[in-house]
Write a protein that holds these residues in place. Structure first.
Motif, PDB file in Angstrom:
ATOM      1  N   LYS A 459     -11.474  -0.525   8.736  1.00  0.00           N
ATOM      2  CA  LYS A 459     -10.850  -0.092   9.978  1.00  0.00           C
ATOM      3  C   LYS A 459     -10.955  -1.146  11.076  1.00  0.00           C
ATOM      4  CE  LYS A 459     -11.546   4.831   9.120  1.00  0.00           C
ATOM      5  NZ  LYS A 459     -12.125   6.098   9.612  1.00  0.00           N
ATOM      6  N   GLY A 460     -11.796  -2.161  10.849  1.00  0.00           N
ATOM      7  CA  GLY A 460     -11.954  -3.195  11.856  1.00  0.00           C
ATOM      8  C   GLY A 460     -11.014  -4.363  11.707  1.00  0.00           C
ATOM      9  N   LEU A 461     -10.126  -4.328  10.713  1.00  0.00           N
ATOM     10  CA  LEU A 461      -9.220  -5.445  10.459  1.00  0.00           C
ATOM     11  C   LEU A 461      -7.818  -4.907  10.207  1.00  0.00           C
ATOM     12  CD1 LEU A 461      -9.432  -8.546  10.223  1.00  0.00           C
ATOM     13  CD2 LEU A 461      -9.695  -8.252   7.753  1.00  0.00           C
ATOM     14  N   LEU A 462      -6.894  -5.154  11.133  1.00  0.00           N
ATOM     15  CA  LEU A 462      -5.523  -4.683  11.023  1.00  0.00           C
ATOM     16  C   LEU A 462      -4.594  -5.864  10.782  1.00  0.00           C
ATOM     17  CD1 LEU A 462      -5.303  -2.130  13.988  1.00  0.00           C
ATOM     18  CD2 LEU A 462      -5.684  -1.626  11.575  1.00  0.00           C
ATOM     19  N   VAL A 463      -3.589  -5.666   9.935  1.00  0.00           N
ATOM     20  CA  VAL A 463      -2.606  -6.698   9.619  1.00  0.00           C
ATOM     21  C   VAL A 463      -1.225  -6.122   9.871  1.00  0.00           C
ATOM     22  CG1 VAL A 463      -1.717  -8.256   7.843  1.00  0.00           C
ATOM     23  CG2 VAL A 463      -4.144  -7.670   7.880  1.00  0.00           C
ATOM     24  N   SER A 464      -0.350  -6.901  10.492  1.00  0.00           N
ATOM     25  CA  SER A 464       1.016  -6.444  10.751  1.00  0.00           C
ATOM     26  C   SER A 464       1.798  -6.301   9.449  1.00  0.00           C
ATOM     27  CB  SER A 464       1.728  -7.436  11.668  1.00  0.00           C
ATOM     28  OG  SER A 464       1.812  -8.710  11.045  1.00  0.00           O
ATOM     29  N   GLY A 465       2.930  -5.618   9.521  1.00  0.00           N
ATOM     30  CA  GLY A 465       3.725  -5.384   8.339  1.00  0.00           C
ATOM     31  C   GLY A 465       4.223  -6.645   7.671  1.00  0.00           C
ATOM     32  N   ASP A 466       4.503  -7.697   8.467  1.00  0.00           N
ATOM     33  CA  ASP A 466       4.959  -8.954   7.882  1.00  0.00           C
ATOM     34  C   ASP A 466       3.805  -9.878   7.513  1.00  0.00           C
ATOM     35  OD1 ASP A 466       4.050  -9.792  10.334  1.00  0.00           O
ATOM     36  OD2 ASP A 466       5.999 -10.437  11.084  1.00  0.00           O
ATOM     37  N   GLY A 467       2.566  -9.460   7.786  1.00  0.00           N
ATOM     38  CA  GLY A 467       1.394 -10.232   7.404  1.00  0.00           C
ATOM     39  C   GLY A 467       1.111 -11.435   8.271  1.00  0.00           C
ATOM     40  N   ARG A 468       1.818 -11.610   9.364  1.00  0.00           N
ATOM     41  CA  ARG A 468       1.682 -12.815  10.170  1.00  0.00           C
ATOM     42  C   ARG A 468       0.760 -12.618  11.384  1.00  0.00           C
ATOM     43  NH1 ARG A 468       5.119 -16.613   8.501  1.00  0.00           N
ATOM     44  NH2 ARG A 468       4.754 -17.818  10.419  1.00  0.00           N
ATOM     45  N   THR A 469       0.341 -11.390  11.659  1.00  0.00           N
ATOM     46  CA  THR A 469      -0.507 -11.114  12.815  1.00  0.00           C
ATOM     47  C   THR A 469      -1.722 -10.307  12.365  1.00  0.00           C
ATOM     48  OG1 THR A 469       1.484 -11.025  14.194  1.00  0.00           O
ATOM     49  CG2 THR A 469      -0.562 -10.200  15.155  1.00  0.00           C
ATOM     50  N   VAL A 470      -2.887 -10.672  12.872  1.00  0.00           N
ATOM     51  CA  VAL A 470      -4.144 -10.003  12.525  1.00  0.00           C
ATOM     52  C   VAL A 470      -4.821  -9.535  13.815  1.00  0.00           C
ATOM     53  CG1 VAL A 470      -6.427 -10.263  11.492  1.00  0.00           C
ATOM     54  CG2 VAL A 470      -4.462 -11.374  10.447  1.00  0.00           C
ATOM     55  N   ALA A 471      -5.307  -8.301  13.822  1.00  0.00           N
ATOM     56  CA  ALA A 471      -6.102  -7.782  14.933  1.00  0.00           C
ATOM     57  C   ALA A 471      -7.484  -7.435  14.394  1.00  0.00           C
ATOM     58  CB  ALA A 471      -5.447  -6.562  15.557  1.00  0.00           C
ATOM     59  N   ALA A 472      -8.517  -7.978  15.017  1.00  0.00           N
ATOM     60  CA  ALA A 472      -9.889  -7.754  14.561  1.00  0.00           C
ATOM     61  C   ALA A 472     -10.681  -7.050  15.649  1.00  0.00           C
ATOM     62  CB  ALA A 472     -10.555  -9.079  14.201  1.00  0.00           C
ATOM     63  N   ASN A 473     -11.435  -6.020  15.236  1.00  0.00           N
ATOM     64  CA  ASN A 473     -12.325  -5.323  16.158  1.00  0.00           C
ATOM     65  C   ASN A 473     -13.634  -6.110  16.228  1.00  0.00           C
ATOM     66  OD1 ASN A 473     -13.649  -3.462  17.738  1.00  0.00           O
ATOM     67  ND2 ASN A 473     -14.066  -2.039  16.053  1.00  0.00           N
ATOM     68  N   LEU A 474     -13.919  -6.667  17.415  1.00  0.00           N
ATOM     69  CA  LEU A 474     -15.090  -7.529  17.601  1.00  0.00           C
ATOM     70  C   LEU A 474     -15.953  -6.976  18.723  1.00  0.00           C
ATOM     71  CD1 LEU A 474     -13.201 -10.933  17.362  1.00  0.00           C
ATOM     72  CD2 LEU A 474     -14.413  -9.742  15.533  1.00  0.00           C
ATOM     73  N   PRO A 475     -16.688  -5.908  18.467  1.00  0.00           N
ATOM     74  CA  PRO A 475     -17.518  -5.326  19.543  1.00  0.00           C
ATOM     75  C   PRO A 475     -18.607  -6.298  19.960  1.00  0.00           C
ATOM     76  CG  PRO A 475     -18.086  -4.384  17.415  1.00  0.00           C
ATOM     77  CD  PRO A 475     -16.874  -5.241  17.176  1.00  0.00           C
ATOM     78  N   TYR A 476     -18.899  -6.334  21.240  1.00  0.00           N
ATOM     79  CA  TYR A 476     -19.916  -7.259  21.735  1.00  0.00           C
ATOM     80  C   TYR A 476     -21.216  -6.527  22.000  1.00  0.00           C
ATOM     81  CZ  TYR A 476     -18.538  -5.422  26.329  1.00  0.00           C
ATOM     82  OH  TYR A 476     -18.257  -4.609  27.391  1.00  0.00           O
ATOM     83  N   ALA A 477     -22.281  -7.295  21.991  1.00  0.00           N
ATOM     84  CA  ALA A 477     -23.606  -6.740  22.274  1.00  0.00           C
ATOM     85  C   ALA A 477     -23.809  -6.686  23.773  1.00  0.00           C
ATOM     86  CB  ALA A 477     -24.693  -7.596  21.619  1.00  0.00           C
ATOM     87  N   GLY A 478     -24.204  -5.528  24.267  1.00  0.00           N
ATOM     88  CA  GLY A 478     -24.375  -5.381  25.704  1.00  0.00           C
ATOM     89  C   GLY A 478     -25.377  -6.359  26.290  1.00  0.00           C
ATOM     90  N   SER A 479     -26.401  -6.701  25.530  1.00  0.00           N
ATOM     91  CA  SER A 479     -27.424  -7.620  26.044  1.00  0.00           C
ATOM     92  C   SER A 479     -26.907  -9.037  26.202  1.00  0.00           C
ATOM     93  CB  SER A 479     -28.639  -7.611  25.118  1.00  0.00           C
ATOM     94  OG  SER A 479     -28.259  -8.041  23.820  1.00  0.00           O
ATOM     95  N   ARG A 480     -25.783  -9.331  25.499  1.00  0.00           N
ATOM     96  CA  ARG A 480     -25.246 -10.691  25.554  1.00  0.00           C
ATOM     97  C   ARG A 480     -24.120 -10.820  26.572  1.00  0.00           C
ATOM     98  NH1 ARG A 480     -24.606 -11.885  19.059  1.00  0.00           N
ATOM     99  NH2 ARG A 480     -26.707 -11.276  18.447  1.00  0.00           N
TER     100      ARG A 480
END
Length: 793
Positions: A459-480
């Motif tokens: 669920k953290g890695l989405l790809v568009s229908g044509d495969g040319r675009t990627v969306a990644a879920n990159l949660p950050y650490a609050g302490s950083r």
């Protein structure tokens, strides 16, 4: 005229016989069946003489009907020996044989007083013998007291039971047969009998005996109501599946109303103490109607159809029929127990009504509640089918020989996805793109503030229908994170070049991405963030958004509330305005007790079409997963079809998330069935259907070892090749780990073939099935086993 004169006028030449009979009626143990009783019987015969065919023969029978009377004799024994005495003595005194036989018959008739309608002599004698029942109350009480004295050897309780049984047996039919006697004496006799029954009731009944028939009666009424509810559920279901919308009529409310009315009518008849024999009529009707209905259901029970679920109509109708038979049996038993002396004393009416209501409601609830598992079990059996079809001649399969193309170790790999740029890996700190042909890393995106991105899984890695675009879920650490700065939680990247197209901070969940927009679900809001353009909009919907898909000019989203249905909406991609909506709750019986994230499944767009397909789990037919397709151009449902195998939604570790994927020619679905033993293999349904109309193309049952089973396995562990075949990793009996190909040709293990070098041989032997993840990049299967990434030719 005294008794002796009456006898002498009847048989003048048989005075010794008359003296003998008078002596018998004067015996000391007789307290009712004495000369007074004989006088009253003869007087009544004289009153009814005109109704007899031969009054003198009836008078002779009256003299002999109690000639021998022993209170300790068996039922009918006194009448039999009295008849034998009459036949012997009268023959001795020269009475005609025909008359002697008639006297004997009449005497025997007084044992049960059941004379035939055309038996004039018998009617007169029986009415005369029962004349005492209609006499004034003081005389009736003397008669009742005399009977009790004659049976003094029996204790009060047993006598009360026997006496009540005798009186109730008399009262079942008309007491008097001749018209004159019936018109004049019937009502008074019944009043006397009821009065005596009331007096014996407390002595005959057990302390709580009166509640026992009421418990059975309440259960019978509950079974009637339950049968009507189950009948409604059966009639409200479509006769066959897949069903046309016109065939789904909904639950007919008249059935439970009719069942409740029938139960109420029976309750009124019971508590108003109507004739209990009338309750035998509905009891017989229920039993006969239920038996006939069971036969019809058995005859019409449909055979399993490949790729289609059986309607819940027939299991529910079968259950309703069985319940109707049960209600008839319980009603007959309640009637029988109420008539039996040990239970004849009814409790107070308020207590009886309360007990009936409680027992009825309890049994109705039990039967209706048990109907769901019954229907589910029947459908599980009927809907388990496995079929194959021949691939279309124009469908060119992907060449796959199983040779290991490349393999390399990776650090704690998370999700992987095939793209136009190669294989995207979700790492703890970002995204890595590897070339699909060589396995070499092409580009990397990483951020130091990211905290364990790989844990998001697929669920953290989405790809568009044509495969040319990627969306990644990159949660950050609050302490950083720097103070007061919201770092991006999603990065949208060009899959080929690795260029960062946009970064978005949101507390929501990404649903879909393309080169123009990133679609985000934020509770009951859906937002579109521009990727290659500044377009941005945010739209509020009625319920929480669970699924979404981007098409050329629309965002297709599903918002669902627990118990309130689910709606598919088409939103304008530029403004977020709604173009159309389809309410799935009007088409399917959605399960209010489950979370929408559980019963609303995947949403996929069919490539190069205006069709979007999805999943929804319903309570229909004991639990069914439906696949549906919507034409987004017209905003209407194109088709719906139940999924074979009746899979269950995610309800624990033994269940799983269904995976729905699409090619131009197939919609491929992977689901699992709930396992009862975690140590045993689990059955997975892998099936394909036509995107045009949902027609099944093929369906196979795959046995998955318990070590692979986890809720995410269907989504992560299977990959779809461009030709519609499915591939996964599976342990083999020899201990090796091999790819398995599933398609029109069946389930085919494909052992990994090593390359020509020693290094490739060693790498092929190192492959394990510990935690398989699969994807397809460049028409090449790519796998991860948790420690290494490898591709096959």
């Amino acid at each position: 005229m005294d008794l002796r004169d009456q006898w002498n006028r009847l048989l003048p030449h048989a005075q010794p016989l008359g003296d003998d009979l008078l002596a018998r009626y004067a015996e000391q143990h007789r307290h009712y069946h004495d000369q007074r009783h004989l006088t009253e019987v003869l007087r009544t015969v004289n009153e009814l003489a005109d109704a007899a065919d031969d009054a003198d023969t009836v008078r002779l029978a009256a003299w002999f009907h109690d000639a021998i009377y022993d209170p300790q004799a068996e039922p009918g024994e006194n009448e039999e020996v009295s008849a034998q005495l009459a036949e012997l003595e009268l023959a001795t005194y020269g009475v005609e044989a025909e008359k002697v036989a008639e006297v004997g018959r009449l005497v025997r008739l007084t044992a049960k007083h059941d004379c035939a309608p055309d038996d004039a002599n018998g009617a007169v004698l029986c009415d005369a013998d029962l004349r005492i029942l209609s006499l004034p109350a003081d005389r009736y009480d003397e008669y009742a007291a005399g009977i009790r004295q004659e049976y003094a050897h029996i204790d009060d309780r047993n006598f009360a039971r026997g006496r009540m049984s005798f009186l109730q047996g008399l009262a079942e039919t008309d007491l008097y047969t001749t018209p004159a006697a019936h018109d004049s004496w019937e009502r008074a006799a019944r009043a006397n009998i009821d009065r005596e029954l009331d007096s014996w009731g407390p002595k005959a009944a057990r302390p709580i005996g009166g509640l026992i028939p009421i418990v059975y009666f309440g259960a019978a009424l509950g079974a009637v109501v339950a049968a009507s509810v189950l009948l409604g559920r059966g009639l409200g279901a479509a006769s066959k599946w897949p069903a046309d919308p016109a065939d789904i009529t909904g639950f007919p409310v008249w059935t439970p109303i009719a069942g409740t009315v029938v139960a109420g009518a029976l309750g009124c008849a019971w508590f108003r103490r109507a004739r209990q024999r009338m309750l035998a009529i509905p009891a017989a009707l229920f039993a006969v109607a239920g038996a006939i209905a069971v036969g019809i259901c058995w005859w019409r029970w449909p055979a399993a159809q490949p790729g289609a679920a059986m309607s819940e109509r027939w299991p529910y109708l079968m259950l309703a029929s069985i319940t109707l038979i049960l209600s008839g049996g319980l009603l007959a038993l309640a009637r029988r127990l109420r008539r039996a002396p040990p239970y004849s004393q009814a409790p107070p009416q308020w207590l009886g009504v309360a007990a009936t209501a409680v027992c009825g409601a309890l049994l109705a609830w039990i039967v209706v509640s048990a109907g769901e598992p019954f229907v589910q079990a029947r459908l599980e059996t009927a809907n388990t089918v496995s079929t194959t079809t021949t691939a279309e001649p124009t469908q060119q399969p992907v060449q796959f020989d199983g040779t290991l193309a490349w393999s390399r170790e990776v650090p704690a790999a998370g999700a992987i996805a095939g793209t136009a740029g190669g294989v995207a890996e979700l790492r703890p700190d970002g995204v890595v793109m590897s070339d699909a042909n060589s396995g070499q890393i092409r580009w990397r995106y990483a951020r130091a503030d990211v905290n364990d991105a790989a844990s998001s899984g697929s669920k953290g890695l989405l790809v568009s229908g044509d495969g040319r675009t990627v969306a990644a879920n990159l949660p950050y650490a609050g302490s950083r994170a720097p103070t007061g700065i919201d770092l991006p939680t999603y990065a949208v990247l060009n899959a080929v070049s690795g260029q960062v197209l946009t970064e978005v901070h949101t507390d929501g969940r990404a649903l879909a991405v393309n080169q123009d927009q990133l679609l985000i679900a934020e509770g009951n809001y859906v937002a579109a963030h521009g990727v290659s353009n500044p377009t941005h909009w945010r739209t509020r919907l009625r319920c929480n958004v669970t699924q979404g898909e981007l098409m050329s000019d629309q965002a297709i989203v599903v918002d669902a509330c627990a118990g309130s249905g689910a709606v598919v909406r088409g939103l304008d991609l530029k403004t977020g305005d709604q173009r159309w909506e389809v309410d799935l709750g009007q088409r399917f019986d959605l399960s209010a007790e489950l979370d929408p994230d559980t019963w609303v499944g995947d949403l996929v767009a069919v490539p190069d079409t205006r069709e979007v397909s999805g999943l929804v789990w319903t309570a229909a037919a004991g639990g069914t997963l439906y696949q549906w397709s919507i034409d987004v151009g017209e905003g209407r449902i194109s088709w719906t079809t139940p999924v074979p195998g009746t899979p269950r939604p995610r309800l624990g570790a033994a269940s799983c998330d269904a995976q729905l994927a699409a090619t131009h020619a197939s919609l491929v679905l992977i689901t699992c069935r709930n396992a009862t033993d975690p140590t045993q293999p689990q059955t997975y349904d892998v099936s394909a259907a036509s995107p045009a109309d949902g027609t099944p193309q093929w369906h196979h049952l795959l046995q998955v070892p318990p070590q692979l089973q986890q809720p995410e396995y269907p989504r992560d562990g299977f990959a779809l090749l461009p030709d519609g075949r499915v591939i996964t990793l599976m342990p083999q009996p020899n201990g090796s780990c091999s790819p398995v190909m599933i398609g029109t040709a069946g389930i085919q293990p494909r052992p990994i073939l090593p390359g020509p070098t020693a290094a490739s041989v060693a790498r092929s032997e190192e492959v394990t099935c510990n935690k398989p993840i699969a994807t397809v990049a460049g028409a090449r299967p790519v796998f991860s086993d948790g420690t290494r990434l490898f591709a096959l030719n």
